[in-house]
Structure formats: C-alpha cells, structure tokens
Design a protein around this motif. Structure first.
Motif, short mmCIF file in Angstrom:
data_model
loop_
_atom_site.label_atom_id
_atom_site.label_comp_id
_atom_site.label_asym_id
_atom_site.label_seq_id
_atom_site.Cartn_x
_atom_site.Cartn_y
_atom_site.Cartn_z
N LEU A 1 33.36 31.06 42.42
CA LEU A 1 32.81 31.02 41.39
C LEU A 1 32.52 29.61 40.96
O LEU A 1 33.26 28.75 41.07
CB LEU A 1 33.76 31.43 40.20
N LEU A 2 31.23 29.48 40.61
CA LEU A 2 30.61 28.10 40.11
C LEU A 2 30.74 28.10 38.49
O LEU A 2 31.08 27.07 38.20
CB LEU A 2 29.22 27.92 40.55
N GLN A 3 30.95 29.33 37.84
CA GLN A 3 30.78 29.19 36.44
C GLN A 3 31.84 30.47 36.27
O GLN A 3 31.32 31.61 36.52
CB GLN A 3 29.78 29.14 35.73
N VAL A 4 33.03 30.40 35.58
CA VAL A 4 33.81 31.52 35.32
C VAL A 4 33.40 31.92 34.09
O VAL A 4 33.16 31.23 33.01
CB VAL A 4 35.29 31.19 35.23
N ARG A 5 33.16 33.48 33.82
CA ARG A 5 32.79 34.04 32.47
C ARG A 5 34.04 34.79 32.13
O ARG A 5 34.61 35.69 32.86
CB ARG A 5 31.61 34.99 32.82
N LYS A 6 34.24 35.18 30.95
CA LYS A 6 35.16 36.01 30.19
C LYS A 6 35.01 37.29 30.63
O LYS A 6 33.68 37.85 30.65
CB LYS A 6 35.34 35.70 28.72
N LYS B 1 41.82 40.06 35.56
CA LYS B 1 40.47 40.09 34.95
C LYS B 1 40.79 38.75 33.94
O LYS B 1 41.75 38.53 33.42
CB LYS B 1 40.71 41.20 33.94
N VAL B 2 39.71 38.04 33.76
CA VAL B 2 39.62 36.73 33.02
C VAL B 2 39.49 37.23 31.54
O VAL B 2 38.66 38.01 31.13
CB VAL B 2 38.29 36.05 33.42
N TYR B 3 40.47 36.59 30.79
CA TYR B 3 40.38 36.87 29.35
C TYR B 3 39.99 35.76 28.47
O TYR B 3 39.43 35.80 27.30
CB TYR B 3 41.52 37.76 28.74
N THR B 4 40.17 34.66 28.89
CA THR B 4 39.60 33.20 28.14
C THR B 4 39.55 32.34 29.18
O THR B 4 40.13 32.23 30.11
CB THR B 4 40.67 33.01 27.09
N ILE B 5 38.74 31.01 28.71
CA ILE B 5 38.69 30.05 29.62
C ILE B 5 38.80 28.74 28.60
O ILE B 5 38.25 28.69 27.51
CB ILE B 5 37.31 29.81 30.10
N ASN B 6 39.95 27.77 29.10
CA ASN B 6 40.18 26.73 28.24
C ASN B 6 39.53 25.69 29.09
O ASN B 6 40.40 24.92 29.82
CB ASN B 6 41.35 26.48 28.02
N LYS C 1 44.48 24.02 34.32
CA LYS C 1 44.35 25.28 34.91
C LYS C 1 43.51 26.03 33.85
O LYS C 1 44.30 26.69 32.70
CB LYS C 1 45.58 26.00 35.06
N SER C 2 42.44 25.96 33.78
CA SER C 2 41.26 26.32 32.80
C SER C 2 41.28 27.86 32.43
O SER C 2 40.59 28.42 31.54
CB SER C 2 39.94 25.80 32.92
N VAL C 3 41.57 28.60 33.77
CA VAL C 3 41.09 30.11 33.75
C VAL C 3 42.39 30.91 33.48
O VAL C 3 43.29 30.87 33.91
CB VAL C 3 40.80 30.56 35.13
N HIS C 4 42.48 31.71 32.34
CA HIS C 4 43.32 32.64 32.01
C HIS C 4 43.02 33.79 32.06
O HIS C 4 42.05 34.47 31.90
CB HIS C 4 43.81 32.49 30.33
N MET C 5 44.12 34.48 33.01
CA MET C 5 43.64 36.07 33.37
C MET C 5 45.06 36.83 33.06
O MET C 5 46.22 36.17 32.98
CB MET C 5 43.51 36.01 34.96
N TYR C 6 44.78 38.24 33.44
CA TYR C 6 45.91 39.16 33.42
C TYR C 6 45.79 39.88 34.62
O TYR C 6 44.60 40.30 35.16
CB TYR C 6 46.19 39.85 32.15
N ARG C 7 46.88 40.05 35.50
CA ARG C 7 46.75 41.04 36.53
C ARG C 7 46.35 42.23 36.16
O ARG C 7 47.41 42.95 35.33
CB ARG C 7 48.17 41.02 37.12
N GLU D 1 38.61 27.07 41.14
CA GLU D 1 38.49 27.28 42.85
C GLU D 1 39.45 27.93 43.39
O GLU D 1 39.55 28.03 44.53
CB GLU D 1 38.46 25.79 43.28
N GLU D 2 40.36 28.43 42.57
CA GLU D 2 41.51 29.40 43.30
C GLU D 2 41.38 30.91 43.35
O GLU D 2 42.26 31.59 43.55
CB GLU D 2 42.89 29.03 42.50
N ILE D 3 40.10 31.36 42.67
CA ILE D 3 39.86 32.60 42.36
C ILE D 3 38.47 33.00 42.89
O ILE D 3 37.66 32.24 43.34
CB ILE D 3 39.82 33.20 40.88
N THR D 4 38.43 34.27 43.26
CA THR D 4 37.30 34.90 43.95
C THR D 4 36.81 36.02 43.04
O THR D 4 37.40 37.07 42.68
CB THR D 4 37.49 35.45 45.27
N LEU D 5 35.42 36.06 42.87
CA LEU D 5 34.57 37.04 41.99
C LEU D 5 34.48 38.52 42.54
O LEU D 5 34.43 38.41 43.86
CB LEU D 5 33.33 36.75 41.52
#
Length: 224
Positions: free
Chosen positions: A3-8, A20-25, A30-36, A48-52
């Motif tokens: 991902l070049l740009q992460v989207r909620k 699933k991404v639930y917010t971006i800070n 570590k700007s990407v907040h997710m839940y399994r 850079e640690e995640i794949t769409l």
C-alpha cells in the motif's frame, strides 16, 4: 499488493492474517490501527508491513470466530450479515468501507441494518454463514505457513468468543466498539446501567450486543 496510501476500512494482511484498518494516525510511528477480523484483536503497524486484499465473490474468512463466504449472487435475509464494499451513505447514515452490518429490515432493494443505516443493494455483498466448499480461504495470506496448533485454536474460537460474550460486565473490563475500533473500560455498574471510561452510559444488554461491542479484556481481580 503493498500500500502506498492506507485507507480506513481496507482489508489487509499483517503477519499472514486478515485484518481490517479502523483508523490511521499519521503522527504515530506505527500509524495504521487494525483489528484481526477473526477475533477483533487490535494491533498497530507501519504501512510497509501490511498487504492489501480486496474482498471478492466466493472469498471465505472468519469473523468473530464464525466462517462466512462472500456472495454476490445471493439476496440479503433478515438477521443475516452484509459487507459494505461500495459505500455511498446518505447524509444521516454512519457506515463506510467494508463495514459488517446485520440486516434488520428489507425494503425493496434497500436494507435497513441494526444500526438503522439504509443501505442500497449496489453497495454491499451478502455474507453467507459458513465456509462454502468452493470458496477461497482468505483468512490467511499463505495457508501453508499456518501451524496445526493455530488451526486447532481457530476451530475452537467460535465457542470461546460465544462464552466470552455471556460474561456480565464488571469494573475494569475493556470492550471494543466494533464500528469505530475504540476501546472503553467499564468504570461503574449500577443495576442495568454501565458507565464507560469516556463518559458514555449504556444498558448492560446494549454492551453485550455482539453486533456492536466485544469484550477484549476481563478484569479478574474485581468481580461484582
């Protein structure tokens, strides 16, 4: 796909598991907040640690310990689940990309969900309960890397989460809001009412509604 740009709302793989991404800070390291998705466990990571992964017809995955298969060829049913893949909300609606919604009413080509969101048929796909034999398993990015121990734990996950939801709230318990990803601690319980740390007051039955909240931490040191 990196991902070049992460989207909620995006479905992503992190450490081989579907999240699933639930917010971006953007200010955080570590700007990407997710839940399994399989159990709602929260994590943070770098982009850079995640794949769409874009969910599609006949994808199968675990949501809250239960298997579901994405179906574009089925119509929604009352009390069934849908996944919003092309959100076009009305001004007073509250949903976004890849929201899990439970159908409460069907009005022509529109469903009304448990959160009172009217959602048009073109906006969602149906989540068929169970894992269709012909479906692609997307719970893991590479199933060959999953241990037998993890698969055994997955098989027991539904029953484990079901028991967890039956626990009555106690002071110190922490609940996850499934719609905005926020965590809240129970700070007071009086009769049928619960007060959360951010000031919100709820009925116990509302906090135990598995469509809106899930218990992520049990305070075993204080039990009412």
């Amino acid at each position: 796909m990196k991902l070049l740009q992460v989207r909620k709302g995006q479905f992503v793989y992190y450490k081989n598991e579907l999240h699933k991404v639930y917010t971006i800070n953007p200010l955080a390291k570590k700007s990407v907040h997710m839940y399994r998705i399989k159990d709602m466990e929260q994590v943070t990571s770098k982009a850079e640690e995640i794949t769409l992964h874009r969910p599609s017809h006949m994808d199968a995955f675990m949501f809250m310990g239960q298997w579901y298969t994405i179906r574009e060829d089925l119509e929604p049913e009352v009390d069934g689940y849908i996944l919003v893949t092309k959100p076009d909300p009305e001004p007073m609606s509250h949903y976004g990309l890849n929201e899990f919604e439970k159908v409460e009413q069907i009005e022509g080509r529109t469903v009304v969900t448990g959160r009172q969101n009217p959602i048009k048929r073109k906006e969602f796909v149906v989540l068929q309960e169970g894992r269709n034999p012909e479906a692609r398993n997307i719970a893991y990015q590479d199933a060959s890397l999953v241990s037998e121990e993890t698969l055994a734990e997955d098989a027991k996950l539904g029953a484990k989460l079901s028991r967890t939801q039956e626990i009555q709230p106690n002071i110190g318990d922490i609940y996850l809001n499934l719609h905005n990803g926020g965590r809240s601690m129970v700070v007071a319980v009086m009769g049928d009412d619960v007060w959360l740390g951010h000031g919100e007051k709820l009925k116990i039955e509302d906090l135990l509604d598995a469509d809106h909240w899930t218990l992520v931490y049990v305070n075993t040191e204080f039990v009412l």
